[in-house]
Design a protein around this motif. Structure first.
Motif, PDB file in Angstrom:
ATOM      1  N   HIS A 164       7.491   7.622  -6.622  1.00 51.98           N
ATOM      2  CA  HIS A 164       9.015   7.420  -6.155  1.00 51.98           C
ATOM      3  C   HIS A 164       9.503   6.193  -6.500  1.00 51.98           C
ATOM      4  CE1 HIS A 164       7.878  11.045  -3.676  1.00 51.98           C
ATOM      5  NE2 HIS A 164       7.226  10.379  -3.252  1.00 51.98           N
ATOM      6  N   PHE A 165       8.606   5.282  -6.551  1.00 54.78           N
ATOM      7  CA  PHE A 165       9.276   3.861  -6.909  1.00 54.78           C
ATOM      8  C   PHE A 165       9.629   3.778  -8.594  1.00 54.78           C
ATOM      9  CE2 PHE A 165       7.802  -0.499  -8.425  1.00 54.78           C
ATOM     10  CZ  PHE A 165       9.004  -1.089  -7.957  1.00 54.78           C
ATOM     11  N   GLY A 201       0.916  -1.142  -0.071  1.00 55.24           N
ATOM     12  CA  GLY A 201       0.033   0.029  -0.116  1.00 55.24           C
ATOM     13  C   GLY A 201       0.722   1.229  -0.117  1.00 55.24           C
ATOM     14  N   ASP A 202       1.642   1.215   0.920  1.00 49.42           N
ATOM     15  CA  ASP A 202       2.901   2.357   1.087  1.00 49.42           C
ATOM     16  C   ASP A 202       3.493   2.756  -0.178  1.00 49.42           C
ATOM     17  OD1 ASP A 202       4.110   4.339   3.139  1.00 49.42           O
ATOM     18  OD2 ASP A 202       5.986   3.118   2.251  1.00 49.42           O
ATOM     19  N   GLY A 203       4.055   1.575  -1.029  1.00 45.95           N
ATOM     20  CA  GLY A 203       5.052   1.923  -2.040  1.00 45.95           C
ATOM     21  C   GLY A 203       4.398   1.793  -3.477  1.00 45.95           C
ATOM     22  N   PHE A 204       3.237   1.127  -3.534  1.00 51.50           N
ATOM     23  CA  PHE A 204       2.556   1.071  -4.883  1.00 51.50           C
ATOM     24  C   PHE A 204       1.294   1.908  -5.013  1.00 51.50           C
ATOM     25  CE2 PHE A 204       4.604  -3.459  -4.216  1.00 51.50           C
ATOM     26  CZ  PHE A 204       5.771  -2.849  -4.896  1.00 51.50           C
ATOM     27  N   ALA A 205       0.846   2.617  -3.965  1.00 53.42           N
ATOM     28  CA  ALA A 205      -0.110   3.403  -4.402  1.00 53.42           C
ATOM     29  C   ALA A 205       0.379   4.972  -4.109  1.00 53.42           C
ATOM     30  CB  ALA A 205      -1.373   3.139  -3.064  1.00 53.42           C
ATOM     31  N   ILE A 206       0.097   5.301  -2.860  1.00 52.26           N
ATOM     32  CA  ILE A 206       0.719   6.700  -2.730  1.00 52.26           C
ATOM     33  C   ILE A 206       2.167   6.996  -2.931  1.00 52.26           C
ATOM     34  CG2 ILE A 206       1.043   6.275  -0.070  1.00 52.26           C
ATOM     35  CD1 ILE A 206       0.283   9.507   0.407  1.00 52.26           C
ATOM     36  N   GLY A 207       2.890   5.917  -2.720  1.00 51.59           N
ATOM     37  CA  GLY A 207       4.395   6.128  -3.130  1.00 51.59           C
ATOM     38  C   GLY A 207       4.858   5.558  -4.317  1.00 51.59           C
TER      39      GLY A 207
END
Ligand code: SF4
Length: 290
Positions: A104-105, A95-101
């Motif tokens: 950045h990824f 959730g943190d990395g592939f939605a809101i983040g």
């Protein structure tokens, strides 16, 4: 110097995770790898995201920054550029990395700054009690979507490959030996390294369970015909069913980290540099903050 032991990496913090959570396996593999490589805790910075997985920083005795939702990568990249001598591990959930983040990824992958990004991917939002996450399967029934998830899942492995990542791997939290090997490979890799870990949420995800993975995963490390040094081949392979592949997917043998590619970028930490500031210069600098 005394040899580094597991005890050095343990904290007194009582675990917050549910019994059986896949994140325990990621924590154990990470600690084991750090000890195996003999890296001292004060050389390590964990930048943890928001979510159940973000608690990991509390359980590892190293420097730990718990950042706002989705911002693990920009924070970690900043730390790495300020002090290249540190091992900087960005750790968070899907959730943190592939939605809101997500943004950045993609840019971290193509920029190739030497941060190691470990995602504990459980295909659900566990901390907020069971909503579908960006990696939930289409049609997957979860609390927030009882009739089935209507959104197609993000495929982080193929996304990382197409964004230009130079090290891409996927582990399973229950396969400790392989996961430790993959994390070690990521740490040794010059440049950005991404390890996605299939990490079951035993409380809210009744589909992607340990048994499900044990029956269906395909281990690329055991596939004699697979070559992990060819991006196109890697992409073709994972496009078949990337959610069920483990092992080293791709490693660019010629990877050059961004910080080494920048002409004249100093090797020594920012804090260690001699940067004398005269009174006049200091006053001018402070003007900018008025
Ligand atoms: Fe782990 Fe799920 Fe419990 Fe969160 S809710 S600690 S992801 S089992």
């Amino acid at each position: 110097m005394d040899p580094v032991t597991l005890q050095d990496y343990r904290t007194q913090e009582k675990s917050w995770w549910c019994p059986g959570c896949g994140d325990f396996g990621v924590l154990a593999a990470l600690q084991k790898t750090l000890v195996g490589l003999g890296i001292e805790p004060h050389r390590v910075v964990i930048v943890a995201g928001i979510g159940c997985s973000g608690k990991i920083g509390n359980y590892i005795n190293s420097y730990n920054i718990h950042v706002v939702h989705g911002r693990t990568l920009p924070s970690a990249l900043g730390v790495k550029l300020a002090n290249r001598e540190l091992l900087v591990l960005a750790v968070g959930g899907d959730g943190d990395g592939f939605a809101i983040g997500m943004n950045h990824f993609i840019h971290a992958a193509r920029r190739n700054i030497g941060v190691k990004y470990i995602v504990m991917d459980n295909h659900i939002y566990g901390l907020t009690k069971g909503q579908n996450s960006p990696t939930s399967e289409l049609g997957q029934k979860v609390k927030a979507a009882p009739a089935g998830n209507l959104e197609a899942p993000v495929r982080p492995i193929s996304l990382a490959l197409t964004a230009g990542a130079t090290f891409v791997a996927q582990g399973f939290s229950s396969n400790q030996a392989q996961l430790a090997r993959l994390i070690e490979g990521a740490i040794r890799h010059p440049g950005f390294a991404f390890v996605n870990v299939l990490s079951p949420c035993v409380t809210y995800n009744r589909i992607n369970t340990y048994d499900y993975y044990k029956e269906t995963l395909h281990d690329l490390d055991q596939d004699p015909d697979y070559r992990p040094d060819r991006r196109g081949e890697a992409l073709a392979k994972v496009m078949e069913r990337e959610e069920l592949v483990t092992g080293l997917v791709y490693r660019d043998p010629d990877s050059v980290p961004y910080e080494e590619a920048v002409p004249g970028f100093p090797k020594e930490p920012l804090a260690g540099r001699d940067m004398p500031l005269g009174g006049e210069q200091f006053a001018k600098l402070m003007e900018g903050y008025r």
